[in-house]
Design an enzyme around this catalytic site. Structure first.
Site, PDB file in Angstrom:
ATOM      1  N   GLU A   1      -2.419  15.233   5.789  1.00  0.00           N
ATOM      2  CA  GLU A   1      -2.222  13.882   5.257  1.00  0.00           C
ATOM      3  C   GLU A   1      -2.339  13.869   3.735  1.00  0.00           C
ATOM      4  OE1 GLU A   1      -0.731  12.638   7.612  1.00  0.00           O
ATOM      5  OE2 GLU A   1      -1.746  10.723   7.808  1.00  0.00           O
TER       6      GLU A   1
ATOM      7  N   THR B   1       4.399   6.176   2.122  1.00  0.00           N
ATOM      8  CA  THR B   1       2.973   5.816   2.165  1.00  0.00           C
ATOM      9  C   THR B   1       2.322   5.947   0.790  1.00  0.00           C
ATOM     10  OG1 THR B   1       2.808   6.473   4.463  1.00  0.00           O
ATOM     11  CG2 THR B   1       0.748   6.409   3.244  1.00  0.00           C
TER      12      THR B   1
END
Ligand code: HSE
Length: 328
Positions: free
Chosen positions: A150, A203
């Protein structure tokens, strides 16, 4: 403190897989934040999800031989791909850099959709490696490695996609340091209607536009709602779940990146949604419903609305996936 400190021990690796041995793993998409719980709540769905085929090769190191379904957007370079980078951290941790692994990644969901696309791939890769190596430690111990993926994908190691992708179900990240993960119950009949409007919301950028200071009165509203949602899940109280799923901190800003967000919410609520909001960092939106039929009516209505304003979309209807990754 480094989050890897939550690992209690080196993995209990019991097998030495032979060259040519392979495994195929599916890992699910996830809805992070669940409206009010920015970075602390998430759940997994049954579809979509990603698949990884991992094969033992004779040359030590990680190779990515194939990626499909990404329109050429993801790197084959194992130093730049979130799946191989996470698996590499894991192999180093368990002291198995002697092993050679070939990875095929089959993307079965849109990238940059707010559905935990990179998490699904990363978790599928880690679970495949753990399975091949016969590592019987708890899946939660793979979390620090999944977070490395991530970090690489968006500059931040939030766990609200990777934790539910790895553990299945509804998950609370009670603390990041030290990492403390709590699995939450949920009403079994809860359905999730997801619509992905095909616009790009990375994101990384969707995180940059959020305010980093908030008013105490807003914090009070927000944590009341988070506590209300968690209580509703424990109490099986669908009305409490619905009225708690409100976000006054992040949604007002991120909704600007999503075409007709408020109109979509109005349409979903008119059709009987329990709640409606942004999935992760968007642009996907989701609604909770009490049944499959309402969820399908909502996806149809929202997709029709998006088509009328010339936006392509995909949709998914699912119950909550309690299993997480699985060998297929
Ligand atoms: N909690 C993360 C965010 C999830 O909202 O940025 C990203 O999918």
């Amino acid at each position: 403190m480094d989050n890897t400190t939550i690992l209690k021990s080196k993995a209990a690796v019991s097998e030495n897989p032979s060259v040519g041995q392979s495994v195929k793993v599916f890992a699910p998409a996830t809805v992070a934040n669940v409206v009010c719980g920015f970075d602390v709540l998430g759940f997994a769905v049954n579809e979509p999800g990603d698949e990884v085929i991992m094969r033992v090769i004779d040359k030590p190191g990680i190779v990515i031989s194939k990626i499909t379904g990404d329109n050429g957007r993801l790197p084959l370079d194992p130093k730049k791909n979130t799946v191989s980078v996470s698996v590499d951290h894991y192999l180093k941790h368990i002291g198995r850099t002697d092993i050679g692994l070939d990875i095929e990644l089959h993307k079965k969901m849109p990238i940059g959709s707010g559905l935990g696309s990179s998490s699904a791939s990363t978790v599928a890769g880690l679970f495949a490696a753990k399975t091949l190596l016969g590592d019987e430690t708890d899946a939660v111990e793979l979390l620090p490695f999944a977070r490395k993926g991530e970090e690489m994908a968006c500059g931040h190691g939030h766990a609200d996609n990777v934790a539910p992708a790895l553990l299945g179900g509804f998950v609370l990240i009670r603390s990041y340091d030290p990492l403390d993960i709590v699995k939450l119950p949920h009403p079994k009949y809860l359905h999730c209607a997801i619509v992905f409007p095909d616009v790009d919301v990375p994101t990384r950028e969707a995180r940059q536009i959020i305010r980093n200071k908030i008013q105490m009165k807003d914090a009070v509203t927000q944590w009341g709602n988070i506590a209300g949602l968690v209580s509703g899940l424990f109490m099986n109280d669908i009305d409490l779940i619905g009225r708690s799923m409100k976000d006054i901190l992040v949604e007002p800003v991120r909704s600007l990146l999503i075409p007709d967000f408020y109109k979509m919410r109005e349409l979903a609520m008119e059709l009987g949604a329990v709640s409606f909001g942004i999935s992760g960092s968007g642009p996907s939106v989701f609604a909770f419903t009490k049944d499959d039929e309402t969820a399908r009516q909502i996806t149809q209505k929202l997709q029709k609305h998006l088509a009328a304003i010339n936006i392509n979309s995909n949709s998914y209807v699912s119950t909550i996936n309690d299993l997480g990754p699985k060998v297929i």
